[in-house]
Design a protein around this motif. Structure first.
Motif, PDB file in Angstrom:
ATOM      1  N   SER A 186       0.829  -1.209   0.000  1.00  0.00           N
ATOM      2  CA  SER A 186       0.000   0.000   0.000  1.00  0.00           C
ATOM      3  C   SER A 186       0.860   1.255   0.000  1.00  0.00           C
ATOM      4  CB  SER A 186      -0.929  -0.015   1.218  1.00  0.00           C
ATOM      5  OG  SER A 186      -1.761  -1.152   1.219  1.00  0.00           O
ATOM      6  N   SER A 187       1.936   1.233   0.794  1.00  0.00           N
ATOM      7  CA  SER A 187       2.809   2.401   0.864  1.00  0.00           C
ATOM      8  C   SER A 187       3.514   2.633  -0.470  1.00  0.00           C
ATOM      9  CB  SER A 187       3.839   2.206   1.982  1.00  0.00           C
ATOM     10  OG  SER A 187       4.646   3.350   2.134  1.00  0.00           O
ATOM     11  N   TYR A 188       3.932   1.557  -1.121  1.00  0.00           N
ATOM     12  CA  TYR A 188       4.559   1.682  -2.440  1.00  0.00           C
ATOM     13  C   TYR A 188       3.577   2.297  -3.437  1.00  0.00           C
ATOM     14  CZ  TYR A 188       7.004   0.253  -6.729  1.00  0.00           C
ATOM     15  OH  TYR A 188       7.637   0.239  -7.961  1.00  0.00           O
ATOM     16  N   ASN A 189       2.354   1.778  -3.475  1.00  0.00           N
ATOM     17  CA  ASN A 189       1.347   2.336  -4.388  1.00  0.00           C
ATOM     18  C   ASN A 189       1.059   3.799  -4.077  1.00  0.00           C
ATOM     19  OD1 ASN A 189       0.942   0.021  -5.934  1.00  0.00           O
ATOM     20  ND2 ASN A 189      -0.683  -0.759  -4.613  1.00  0.00           N
ATOM     21  N   HIS A 190       0.999   4.119  -2.797  1.00  0.00           N
ATOM     22  CA  HIS A 190       0.700   5.501  -2.421  1.00  0.00           C
ATOM     23  C   HIS A 190       1.843   6.429  -2.821  1.00  0.00           C
ATOM     24  CE1 HIS A 190      -1.518   8.615  -0.523  1.00  0.00           C
ATOM     25  NE2 HIS A 190      -0.673   8.800   0.480  1.00  0.00           N
ATOM     26  N   LEU A 191       3.079   5.965  -2.638  1.00  0.00           N
ATOM     27  CA  LEU A 191       4.213   6.792  -3.042  1.00  0.00           C
ATOM     28  C   LEU A 191       4.215   6.999  -4.555  1.00  0.00           C
ATOM     29  CD1 LEU A 191       6.778   8.320  -2.342  1.00  0.00           C
ATOM     30  CD2 LEU A 191       8.041   6.149  -2.472  1.00  0.00           C
ATOM     31  N   LEU A 260       9.663   0.490   6.315  1.00  0.00           N
ATOM     32  CA  LEU A 260       9.072  -0.826   6.071  1.00  0.00           C
ATOM     33  C   LEU A 260      10.029  -1.753   5.328  1.00  0.00           C
ATOM     34  CD1 LEU A 260       5.416   0.151   5.083  1.00  0.00           C
ATOM     35  CD2 LEU A 260       6.112  -1.158   7.086  1.00  0.00           C
ATOM     36  N   ILE A 261      10.775  -1.204   4.378  1.00  0.00           N
ATOM     37  CA  ILE A 261      11.632  -2.067   3.559  1.00  0.00           C
ATOM     38  C   ILE A 261      13.088  -2.014   4.004  1.00  0.00           C
ATOM     39  CG2 ILE A 261      10.091  -1.793   1.591  1.00  0.00           C
ATOM     40  CD1 ILE A 261      12.034   0.099   0.327  1.00  0.00           C
ATOM     41  N   GLY A 262      13.390  -1.278   5.067  1.00  0.00           N
ATOM     42  CA  GLY A 262      14.739  -1.273   5.617  1.00  0.00           C
ATOM     43  C   GLY A 262      15.770  -0.616   4.725  1.00  0.00           C
ATOM     44  N   ASN A 465      -5.070  -1.409  -3.773  1.00  0.00           N
ATOM     45  CA  ASN A 465      -4.955  -1.665  -2.338  1.00  0.00           C
ATOM     46  C   ASN A 465      -6.166  -2.440  -1.815  1.00  0.00           C
ATOM     47  OD1 ASN A 465      -2.549  -0.292  -2.383  1.00  0.00           O
ATOM     48  ND2 ASN A 465      -3.374   1.599  -1.511  1.00  0.00           N
ATOM     49  N   GLY A 466      -7.336  -2.188  -2.409  1.00  0.00           N
ATOM     50  CA  GLY A 466      -8.522  -2.930  -2.007  1.00  0.00           C
ATOM     51  C   GLY A 466      -8.407  -4.408  -2.332  1.00  0.00           C
TER      52      GLY A 466
END
Length: 489
Positions: A186-191, A260-262, A465-466
Motif C-alpha cells: 500500500s505504501s509503495y502504491n501511495h508513493l 518498512l523495507i529497511g 490496495n482494495g
C-alpha cells in the motif's frame, strides 16, 4: 511475480537487485519495483525479524520438552560400620554400590536396568572369626501408573503444548508477514501516486507560468487584461503552494516506506510500477471459503482449541486416584569377593523378583476438580472465539468485495473525468488564444483537469490496495504476491 522465499530462522541472506543500493557508489535515486519492495520488506523489516525470534525460542522449547525421553544414568554408593559391645565384642562393616540406566516410557511409566554390588564384613575380638560376604545383582524394574498420570496424552502434554505453541507462532509470523507485505504494498502504491501527483502539480505550475508569460507579452493592456494578469498570477501562487504540499506528502510517505523495507536514509525511492488494475480471480463464495481455511489468526485459534481439548482430557484423568504398578526381576550371585559374586551370576545365578501396587487417594481432591472445571470453561471459551472470529472474517471479506465494486466504478468514472477534462482544457486554450474565453475559464478548466488526474491516480491506487486487503483478509496475500514462508530450516 517470482516466488520469494524467506527462511524464517536464518538471516544470513544476501539480497541483490539491479541497482546497488547499499554500496558506497550507490546512486542518490533508487528505482525500485514492487517485487523488490516486497522482498526488502520481508528480508529487512525489523518488526518481522523480531517476530521471527519468537519462532526460534518456540523451536527450542519443543526440543527442550522432548528431553523427557532422555535416558538417565545414575551411580550411588553407601557404606558404614556397626559395632556392638558384649561377650564377645564384634563389629560389622558394609558397603553397597548401585549403577542404573532408566528410561521414561510414553505410557507414563519408567523402566530401569540396574546392577548392585555390596559386601558385609563381620569380625569379633576372637581371632579367626572375620568373614566377608559379597552379593551382586542385575535386573530390570518397571513402574507404571494405571489411573492418574497414565497414558501418552498425559505424559507428553508438555511436548504437545510446546509443538502447538510453535505452530501458533508460525501462524502469527505469517499474519505479521502478511500485514507487513500489505503495508509495504500500500505504501509503495501511495508513493507512486503521490509522485505522479507531484509531476501533475509541476506541469500545472508550468502551464500557469507559461500562461502568465504569454499574457505579459500581449500588447495594448487594458482593465480586463490587468484582471487576467492578476488571475494568472494567483493561479501561479496557488499551484506553487499545491506543489509544495504534494512534495511534502510524497516525502512523508517515502519515509514510511523506507522504514518498512529497511532502506538507508540517504536513498530516494523511485517506485516504477503503477498500481495494478488486475481483477481478483476469486468469487465471493471462493473468497469466504479461502478465508475460513487460510486465515492465520483463525488457524491460531484452532490450534489453541486443540491444546485446550488436550488439557481438558488430561485434567479429567488427573481427578482419578493414583494406582501404580511396580515390578522387577533379575539375577544374583554371592561370593567371597566382588569378582566371584559376578562370576556366580554367569555360572550358577540365583533369581529375584518383586511386584506390587500402590494406591493413593486424595481426600476431597479440590485442586484437580477445579482444574478440570477451568479447562472445560477454557475450551468452551475458545470455541466461542472461533465462531466469533469466523463471523468477523466473513463480514470483512464481504465488506472488502463490496468496496471493490465501488472502487472499480470509481476508476471508470475518473477515467472518463480525465478524458473530459483534457478536452475542456484544450478547447479553452484555443478559445483564450482567440480571445473567445477568459483566462479564468482556462484556469478553472486546468484546475478541474488536475483534480481529475489526482482522482484517477487515487482511484487506481484504491482499487489495487482494495484487492490486496481482500487477499490479506482471505489469508492468501502472500501466495498471490509470490511470497513463500519456508520454515523447514
Amino acid at each position: 511475480m517470482k516466488t520469494m522465499t524467506f527462511r524464517a530462522l536464518a538471516f544470513g541472506i544476501t539480497f541483490l537487485t539491479a541497482v546497488s543500493i547499499y554500496g558506497q557508489d550507490a546512486p542518490q535515486d533508487a528505482a525500485i519495483t514492487m517485487d523488490n519492495a516486497i522482498r526488502m520488506a520481508i528480508l529487512k523489516n525489523l518488526d518481522l525479524q523480531i517476530e521471527s525470534h519468537t519462532i526460534s525460542m518456540a523451536r527450542t522449547d519443543v526440543a527442550r520438552s522432548r528431553g523427557v525421553y532422555n535416558p538417565v544414568f545414575s551411580v550411588s554408593g553407601t557404606g558404614g560400620v556397626l559395632s556392638s559391645t558384649g561377650d564377645p565384642f564384634f563389629d560389622s562393616r558394609y558397603g553397597t554400590a548401585v549403577a542404573s540406566l532408566s528410561q521414561n516410557l510414553p505410557t507414563g511409566g519408567n523402566i530401569a536396568a540396574s546392577t548392585q554390588a555390596g559386601y558385609t564384613s563381620i569380625g569379633t575380638d576372637i581371632p579367626g572369626t572375620i568373614s566377608n560376604d559379597w552379593q551382586s545383582t542385575v535386573g530390570l524394574t518397571l513402574t507404571q501408573p494405571l489411573l492418574k498420570n497414565a497414558g501418552k496424552d498425559t505424559f507428553e502434554l508438555n511436548i504437545t503444548l510446546a509443538s502447538n505453541t510453535y505452530r501458533e507462532n508460525l501462524e502469527r509470523f505469517r499474519l505479521a508477514a502478511a500485514d507487513t507485505v500489505l503495508a509495504a504494498y500500500s505504501s509503495y502504491n501511495h508513493l507512486y501516486t503521490l509522485r505522479r501527483i507531484v509531476e501533475s502539480k509541476t506541469a500545472a505550475l508550468k502551464s500557469a507560468q507559461d500562461l502568465l508569460d504569454e499574457l505579459s507579452k500581449r500588447p495594448k493592456p487594458g482593465p480586463l487584461h490587468r484582471v487576467e494578469i492578476a488571475n494568472a498570477e494567483y493561479a501561479v501562487a496557488q499551484r506553487r503552494k499545491e506543489l509544495v504540499d504534494a512534495e511534502r506528502n510524497s516525502r512523508d510517505t517515502e519515509a514510511g516506506l523506507r522504514y518498512l523495507i529497511g532502506m538507508e536514509p540517504n536513498i530516494r525511492i523511485i517506485p516504477i510500477d503503477p498500481p495494478s488494475r488486475a481483477e481478483p480471480p476469486e468469487t465471493e463464495d471462493q473468497a469466504v471459503k479461502a478465508a475460513l481455511e487460510n486465515r492465520p489468526d483463525l488457524k491460531q485459534l484452532r490450534l489453541t482449541l486443540k491444546a485446550s481439548e488436550l488439557e481438558e482430557r488430561v485434567s479429567r484423568r488427573q481427578k482419578l486416584p493414583e494406582l501404580n504398578l511396580t515390578g522387577g526381576g533379575g539375577l544374583n550371585g554371592t561370593g567371597d569377593s566382588l569378582g566371584n559374586s559376578y562370576e556366580r551370576i554367569g555360572d550358577h545365578p540365583g533369581t529375584w523378583w518383586s511386584a506390587g501396587l500402590q494406591f493413593v487417594y486424595p481426600i476431597g481432591n479440590d485442586a484437580a476438580k477445579n482444574d478440570y472445571i477451568k479447562s472445560r470453561i477454557r475450551t468452551m471459551q475458545v470455541r466461542n472465539q472461533i465462531e466469533a472470529l469466523a463471523l468477523k472474517i466473513r463480514n470483512e471479506v464481504e465488506t472488502d468485495l463490496r468496496a471493490l465494486i465501488s472502487a472499480r466504478l470509481q476508476m471508470q468514472v475518473t477515467d472518463k473525468a480525465r478524458q473530459t477534462g483534457e478536452l475542456r482544457r484544450e478547447e479553452y486554450r484555443k478559445n483564450v488564444r482567440a480571445r473567445a474565453s477568459t483566462v479564468q475559464e482556462l484556469i478553472n478548466a486546468e484546475n478541474d483537469l488536475a483534480l481529475a488526474e489526482t482522482a484517477q491516480l487515487e482511484a487506481a491506487e484504491g482499487f489495487a490496495n482494495g484487492v490486496a486487503k481482500m487477499w490479506r483478509d482471505t489469508g492468501v496475500l502472500l501466495d498471490r504476491l509470490g511470497v513463500h514462508v519456508d520454515v523447514a530450516r
